[in-house]
Design an enzyme around this catalytic site. Structure first.
Site, mmCIF file in Angstrom:
data_model
loop_
_atom_site.group_PDB
_atom_site.id
_atom_site.type_symbol
_atom_site.label_atom_id
_atom_site.label_comp_id
_atom_site.label_asym_id
_atom_site.label_seq_id
_atom_site.Cartn_x
_atom_site.Cartn_y
_atom_site.Cartn_z
ATOM 1 N N LYS A 119 -13.893 0.306 -3.944
ATOM 2 C CA LYS A 119 -14.977 0.638 -3.013
ATOM 3 C C LYS A 119 -16.102 1.345 -3.752
ATOM 4 C CE LYS A 119 -12.052 1.266 1.056
ATOM 5 N NZ LYS A 119 -11.495 2.243 1.962
ATOM 6 N N GLU A 156 0.819 -1.218 0.000
ATOM 7 C CA GLU A 156 0.000 0.000 0.000
ATOM 8 C C GLU A 156 0.851 1.265 0.000
ATOM 9 O OE1 GLU A 156 -3.058 0.277 2.994
ATOM 10 O OE2 GLU A 156 -4.443 -0.938 1.834
ATOM 11 N N HIS A 206 8.464 -26.652 0.819
ATOM 12 C CA HIS A 206 7.785 -27.774 0.163
ATOM 13 C C HIS A 206 6.720 -27.297 -0.815
ATOM 14 C CE1 HIS A 206 9.581 -30.816 2.934
ATOM 15 N NE2 HIS A 206 9.778 -29.703 3.612
HETATM 16 O O1 PA5 Z 1 -3.711 1.104 5.742
HETATM 17 C C1 PA5 Z 1 -4.819 1.567 5.599
HETATM 18 O O2 PA5 Z 1 -5.049 2.778 5.711
HETATM 19 C C2 PA5 Z 1 -5.990 0.664 5.292
HETATM 20 O O3 PA5 Z 1 -5.588 -0.662 5.210
HETATM 21 C C3 PA5 Z 1 -7.034 0.799 6.384
HETATM 22 O O4 PA5 Z 1 -6.480 0.475 7.613
HETATM 23 C C4 PA5 Z 1 -8.235 -0.071 6.092
HETATM 24 O O5 PA5 Z 1 -8.783 0.252 4.856
HETATM 25 C C5 PA5 Z 1 -9.301 0.096 7.167
HETATM 26 O O6 PA5 Z 1 -9.678 1.437 7.264
HETATM 27 P P1 PA5 Z 1 -10.452 1.977 8.508
HETATM 28 O O7 PA5 Z 1 -9.579 1.860 9.695
HETATM 29 O O8 PA5 Z 1 -10.756 3.397 8.182
HETATM 30 O O9 PA5 Z 1 -11.697 1.157 8.668
#
Ligand code: PA5
Length: 471
Positions: A461, A325, A346
């Site tokens: 989303k 990310e 394995h």
């Molecule tokens: O790293 C990130 O920002 C994302 O993985 C969020 O943690 C994830 O989308 C969950 O978001 P939220 O905490 O707003 O529910």
């Protein structure tokens, strides 16, 4: 220089036959130093509240000094500090419930899961309450929209009754935005069941729900409507995947009975080493330098984190998210892959030994085990021919596997490097998590990618919501 348990041993990748000259890191010293300075300047800029230049937005550098700040406040204000409140909340729930369901996804889930697997008993939830030292069983949900997985967890909780501690359960619901569909729908479903098991006693329900969320948003509004007496913030300037040292990771960890102070001390020690140590003795800068060199010079864009312990698998998956990310933007960025060895020798071992030369393998090795070594032992039934190894222990076998695998890779000019954790405990994991978060932002600055934010996550989303509402 502050001492730290974690060792980084890049010896393997220095070997000239791997394609990196011995002076690779020396030559990168200036660039690595500049990236470190930029990361530290980012942290100062963020803390000062000064204007952030457009090209640096978003700037979620608040995670860097967070462990130090939480520890300082805890030392000066004790129970009144945020860490003190987290520990007290965990103690309160420990006295009142036997199960806690942690709801959250992505950065609001993976750190807690990693800590659970690395530091708690491997069968924590199966142990009798006394053997868990009265710490609750921990379940994770809301990290997917898997109907049957959730139904299974609900089955377990449906059999509970709120009349005794053994039957009571609580919810920790974690969402920074407060609007993530997976978490929000899971919370609605689990909350309905909690209300049922509490006989619609609203005051009890409120006591048994601990929200961890931003200052505003849908979850925050819901927490207010429920009247939850205790809730924890996720500070501004700390992105989801960098939030393991906020209540997001710390409250679940405290509920597992883990030493959250040691965890933060490990992270703070890594901060100090990152700031002060020179290239060649700086795990963060060395890791980035080696991985980047191999990617730039030899097109090795796959980062294999090879963990030599079952308990570290979730830590590897936490790192997968962090790297993917943070740096997977603008059509660049390395591809992370976690493997658990010897298990995956394995399955993926063949490809790592003879497949494309597109990966660098970083071993994460636990140097000393928490439990006494188990010997193979003598047997009157020696058809398996193991009596000759009777006095060898499982750690002996693991050590031989690590050495043998590294040697096999090196003989074929395949680079590896080693991160050694002295133990799989809170202190070492604190160092490891902070090392990897710092390395990720340093690498972002080095290659000109903003490591903060995840704009690409929004696309699915948007479409998912359209499909859902069209039906
Ligand atoms: O790293 C990130 O920002 C994302 O993985 C969020 O943690 C994830 O989308 C969950 O978001 P939220 O905490 O707003 O529910």
């Amino acid at each position: 220089m502050p001492t730290t348990g974690l060792r980084y041993d890049p010896q393997g990748v220095y070997l000239p036959e791997h394609g990196l000259a011995e002076n690779t890191l020396t030559e990168m010293c200036d660039r690595l130093g500049a990236a470190r300075a930029e990361v530290l300047a980012d942290a100062e800029l963020w803390a000062s509240g000064g204007d952030v230049p457009a090209e640096k937005i978003p700037l979620d550098a608040g995670f860097i000094e967070l462990p130090n700040r939480l520890l300082d406040e805890y030392r000066s204000s004790g129970d009144a500090s945020e860490l003190g409140q987290i520990i007290a909340t965990a103690q309160r729930l420990r006295e009142h419930v036997d199960r806690v369901v942690c709801l959250g996804i992505g950065g609001s889930y993976m750190g807690a899961r990693a800590l659970f697997e690395a530091c708690a008993h491997p069968h924590h939830n199966e142990l009798a309450r006394a053997r868990r030292d009265s710490w609750p069983r921990i379940y994770f949900s809301g990290n997917n929209v898997d109907n049957d997985a959730m139904a299974g967890t609900l089955d377990l909780l449906r059999d509970c009754s709120a009349t005794s501690v053994d039957g009571r359960w609580a919810i920790v619901v974690i969402s920074k935005s407060g609007g993530t569909l997976e978490t929000a729908s899971a919370f609605r479903i689990f909350l309905a069941q909690l209300r049922e098991s509490c006989g619609s006693d609203d005051a009890q329900v409120a006591e048994l729900v601990v929200p961890i969320t931003g200052d505003s948003g849908r979850l925050s509004d819901l927490a207010t409507a429920l009247g939850c007496p205790q809730r924890f913030p996720i500070p501004d300037g700390v992105g989801g995947r960098f939030s393991i040292f906020t209540a997001v990771g710390l409250l679940p960890a405290a509920l597992m009975g883990l030493d959250v102070v040691a965890l933060l001390e490990g992270a703070a020690a890594m901060n100090a080493r990152f700031r002060q140590a020179a290239v060649g003795d700086n795990p963060v800068l060395d890791y980035v330098g080696i991985c980047q060199s191999l990617e730039a010079q030899r097109d090795m864009a796959i980062r294999v984190l090879s963990v030599w312990s079952n308990g570290l698998e979730a830590a590897g998956l936490w790192y997968d998210q962090l790297l993917a990310e943070s740096l997977g933007k603008q059509e660049v960025g390395p591809t992370p892959l976690t493997v658990v060895n010897t298990r995956d020798l394995h399955s993926r071992g063949q490809q790592h030994q003879e497949g494309r030369r597109d990966r660098v393998i970083t071993n994460v090795i636990v140097d000393s085990y928490g439990r006494d070594p188990i010997a193979i032992g003598e047997s009157s039934l020696d058809q398996d021919k193991l009596n000759e190894l009777a006095d060898k222990t499982l750690p002996d076998v693991m050590q031989a596997a690590i050495q043998g695998t590294n040697q096999a890779y090196h003989e074929d000019n395949r680079p590896t490097a080693d991160i050694h954790l002295p133990r799989s405990d809170e202190r070492a994991l604190g160092e490891f998590f902070q090392m990897m978060m710092l390395a990720t932002v340093v690498e972002g600055r080095l290659i000109g990618i903003n490591p903060y934010g995840q704009p690409g996550v929004e696309a699915y989303k948007k479409h998912m919501n359209t499909f859902l509402r069209e039906k």
